[in-house]
Scaffold this motif. Structure first.
Motif, mmCIF file in Angstrom:
data_model
loop_
_atom_site.group_PDB
_atom_site.id
_atom_site.type_symbol
_atom_site.label_atom_id
_atom_site.label_comp_id
_atom_site.label_asym_id
_atom_site.label_seq_id
_atom_site.Cartn_x
_atom_site.Cartn_y
_atom_site.Cartn_z
ATOM 1 N N MET A 1 0.843 -1.197 0.000
ATOM 2 C CA MET A 1 0.000 0.000 0.000
ATOM 3 C C MET A 1 0.880 1.249 0.000
ATOM 4 S SD MET A 1 -3.095 0.960 2.630
ATOM 5 C CE MET A 1 -4.164 2.358 2.311
ATOM 6 N N PRO A 2 0.665 2.190 -0.936
ATOM 7 C CA PRO A 2 1.523 3.368 -1.023
ATOM 8 C C PRO A 2 1.421 4.245 0.219
ATOM 9 C CG PRO A 2 -0.419 3.617 -2.431
ATOM 10 C CD PRO A 2 -0.401 2.194 -1.961
ATOM 11 N N ARG A 3 2.557 4.812 0.585
ATOM 12 C CA ARG A 3 2.626 5.675 1.762
ATOM 13 C C ARG A 3 2.035 7.043 1.435
ATOM 14 N NH1 ARG A 3 6.672 9.176 3.689
ATOM 15 N NH2 ARG A 3 6.687 9.432 5.951
ATOM 16 N N ILE A 4 1.178 7.553 2.314
ATOM 17 C CA ILE A 4 0.539 8.853 2.110
ATOM 18 C C ILE A 4 1.354 9.927 2.815
ATOM 19 C CG2 ILE A 4 -1.524 10.236 2.538
ATOM 20 C CD1 ILE A 4 -3.184 7.734 2.347
ATOM 21 N N ALA A 5 1.698 10.979 2.075
ATOM 22 C CA ALA A 5 2.465 12.078 2.660
ATOM 23 C C ALA A 5 1.624 12.792 3.713
ATOM 24 C CB ALA A 5 2.890 13.052 1.566
ATOM 25 N N ARG A 6 2.232 13.141 4.830
ATOM 26 C CA ARG A 6 1.531 13.820 5.904
ATOM 27 C C ARG A 6 1.964 15.277 6.044
ATOM 28 N NH1 ARG A 6 -0.739 9.990 9.324
ATOM 29 N NH2 ARG A 6 -2.072 11.738 9.964
ATOM 30 N N ALA A 7 3.190 15.590 5.609
ATOM 31 C CA ALA A 7 3.686 16.973 5.656
ATOM 32 C C ALA A 7 3.264 17.681 4.373
ATOM 33 C CB ALA A 7 5.203 16.996 5.809
ATOM 34 N N HIS A 8 2.230 18.486 4.463
ATOM 35 C CA HIS A 8 1.659 19.145 3.291
ATOM 36 C C HIS A 8 2.205 20.571 3.174
ATOM 37 C CE1 HIS A 8 -2.094 16.309 3.451
ATOM 38 N NE2 HIS A 8 -0.957 15.667 3.217
ATOM 39 N N HIS A 9 2.879 20.842 2.065
ATOM 40 C CA HIS A 9 3.519 22.142 1.868
ATOM 41 C C HIS A 9 2.527 23.170 1.335
ATOM 42 C CE1 HIS A 9 7.216 19.851 2.341
ATOM 43 N NE2 HIS A 9 7.844 21.004 2.514
ATOM 44 N N PHE A 10 2.300 24.232 2.107
ATOM 45 C CA PHE A 10 1.491 25.337 1.586
ATOM 46 C C PHE A 10 2.337 26.274 0.735
ATOM 47 C CE2 PHE A 10 2.588 26.061 6.059
ATOM 48 C CZ PHE A 10 3.300 27.265 6.007
ATOM 49 N N ILE A 11 3.661 26.211 0.870
ATOM 50 C CA ILE A 11 4.592 26.820 -0.082
ATOM 51 C C ILE A 11 5.343 25.662 -0.726
ATOM 52 C CG2 ILE A 11 6.489 28.438 -0.458
ATOM 53 C CD1 ILE A 11 3.990 29.765 0.609
ATOM 54 N N PRO A 12 5.197 25.453 -2.037
ATOM 55 C CA PRO A 12 5.789 24.275 -2.687
ATOM 56 C C PRO A 12 7.301 24.200 -2.488
ATOM 57 C CG PRO A 12 4.221 25.350 -4.152
ATOM 58 C CD PRO A 12 4.400 26.270 -2.981
ATOM 59 N N GLN A 13 7.798 22.978 -2.409
ATOM 60 C CA GLN A 13 9.237 22.784 -2.211
ATOM 61 C C GLN A 13 10.056 23.357 -3.367
ATOM 62 O OE1 GLN A 13 10.735 19.032 -0.495
ATOM 63 N NE2 GLN A 13 8.596 18.319 -0.488
ATOM 64 N N PHE A 14 9.568 23.210 -4.608
ATOM 65 C CA PHE A 14 10.347 23.724 -5.733
ATOM 66 C C PHE A 14 10.487 25.240 -5.654
ATOM 67 C CE2 PHE A 14 6.264 24.757 -7.734
ATOM 68 C CZ PHE A 14 6.568 25.894 -8.474
ATOM 69 N N MET A 15 9.481 25.904 -5.094
ATOM 70 C CA MET A 15 9.528 27.358 -4.941
ATOM 71 C C MET A 15 10.493 27.747 -3.821
ATOM 72 S SD MET A 15 6.275 29.893 -4.559
ATOM 73 C CE MET A 15 6.461 31.694 -4.513
ATOM 74 N N LEU A 16 10.417 27.035 -2.701
ATOM 75 C CA LEU A 16 11.335 27.307 -1.599
ATOM 76 C C LEU A 16 12.785 27.079 -2.019
ATOM 77 C CD1 LEU A 16 9.319 25.639 1.310
ATOM 78 C CD2 LEU A 16 9.776 28.090 1.044
ATOM 79 N N ALA A 17 13.006 26.077 -2.879
ATOM 80 C CA ALA A 17 14.368 25.802 -3.348
ATOM 81 C C ALA A 17 14.960 26.996 -4.076
ATOM 82 C CB ALA A 17 14.360 24.580 -4.258
ATOM 83 N N ASN A 18 14.115 27.810 -4.705
ATOM 84 C CA ASN A 18 14.599 28.983 -5.428
ATOM 85 C C ASN A 18 15.106 30.080 -4.497
ATOM 86 O OD1 ASN A 18 13.950 27.814 -7.892
ATOM 87 N ND2 ASN A 18 11.891 28.702 -7.926
ATOM 88 N N PHE A 19 14.909 29.902 -3.197
ATOM 89 C CA PHE A 19 15.398 30.886 -2.235
ATOM 90 C C PHE A 19 16.586 30.345 -1.431
ATOM 91 C CE2 PHE A 19 11.207 32.190 -3.389
ATOM 92 C CZ PHE A 19 11.320 33.556 -3.498
ATOM 93 N N THR A 20 17.155 29.235 -1.892
ATOM 94 C CA THR A 20 18.428 28.766 -1.366
ATOM 95 C C THR A 20 19.543 29.386 -2.201
ATOM 96 O OG1 THR A 20 18.560 26.816 -2.800
ATOM 97 C CG2 THR A 20 17.352 26.579 -0.723
#
Length: 322
Positions: A1-20
């Protein structure tokens, strides 16, 4: 059974990566807490999320339905955002342009501040109704009798206990999670057409000191207005801005704008960072700890020094009208 993500990003990770500093999900960015006045480094994966924030309740759909839908939008828009960053121009392709602006519309409705604002609104209504219901013992008894006649099950609550609950505000009213999730998408559909009608320009920070926040899309009036006025996405004389990376920001207004990218000096970067901070709910995301911001006199400051006092001195804009 596939694992369901529990940490839901209200700011997408790809967007946050642009501020590294290097623009990848493996790198770190600075998180500044406007409430505690603390700063720390974190990865995009561990930033800008809440547990089960988009989880569907009940058995009407799989629990991760909304999280998957948002993931599909992010998968489609991520390369569009990357092309905007690299070209420093808005998309020429119509589909790409609409994909980008729908993503911006979703950013205005998917954040915690909007959900909490809706809950606060319904709580105020519920508290007012409760207050009216316990005006007299006779009115409270009549209300409970009507509830029984309508088939509402449960034990009666004594008038004194009901009045104590009202006075203590020990009960909080909120709306169903699934209704909130539906309103998130409906709200984005309302905002989206207003964004399409605006003109858009790319603003560039050569220093790479633009910040993001937990309320990334800001809207402000471009002229002086009475303090009780709130800017709305469909109103004239308003400006919408959203940072896509530490170097690139989109600016949408109703008037004509330059077709080419516009470079910002430190003062202008500080200006837009300040707008982002004032409208933030709590957290700032940045490449450096000493990001620039401007005070009421137009002086540019760095980082958290004096920032908390400045934020407290500002009139926090009302939740934008959808």
């Amino acid at each position: 059974m596939p694992r369901i993500a529990r940490a839901h990003h209200f700011i997408p990770q790809f967007m946050l990566a642009n501020f590294t500093s290097v623009g990848t999900r493996e790198d770190l960015l600075w998180v500044s807490d406007l409430k505690s006045n603390k700063q720390w480094k974190s990865s995009p994966a561990n930033t800008g999320h809440r547990r089960d924030f988009y989880r569907v309740e009940g058995d009407i759909a799989p629990a991760d339905t909304v999280e998957s839908m948002l993931g599909s939008v992010e998968y489609k828009v991520a390369p569009v955002v990357q092309r905007v960053i690299e070209s420093r121009a808005t998309p020429e392709d119509k589909d790409d342009f609409q994909t980008l602006l729908y993503f911006v519309a979703l950013l205005t409705t998917r954040i915690p501040a909007v959900r909490e604002g809706i809950d606060d609104f319904f709580d105020r209504i519920g508290q007012h109704i409760l207050e009216l219901s316990v005006t007299t013992a006779e009115r409270w008894d009549s209300l409970q009798r009507q509830m029984r006649e309508q088939g509402v099950k449960g034990e009666d609550l004594a008038y004194e206990d009901a009045k104590q609950i009202m006075e203590d505000r020990s009960v909080r009213f909120s709306v169903n999670r699934n209704w909130q999730l539906g309103m998130m998408f409906k709200g984005a559909q309302v905002v989206f057409p207003t964004l399409l009608k605006r003109t858009w320009c790319v603003l560039v920070s050569p220093s790479g000191n633009l910040i993001c926040s937990d309320h990334p899309v800001t809207i402000v009036f471009t002229r002086r207005t009475p303090p009780f006025f709130s800017p709305g996405f469909g109103l004239p004389d308003t400006e919408v801005s959203v940072p896509l990376s530490r170097h690139i920001m989109l600016r949408g207004i109703w008037e004509k704008q330059p077709e080419h990218a516009v470079s910002m000096n430190r003062t202008f970067v500080g200006h837009y960072n300040t707008l982002r901070m004032i409208q933030a709910d709590r957290f700032i995301f940045s490449t450096v700890a000493d990001f620039p911001w401007n005070d009421d006199e137009g002086r540019t400051h760095d980082g958290m020094n004096g920032l908390q006092d400045f934020i407290r001195s500002q009139t926090h804009p009302s939740d934008t009208a959808l």
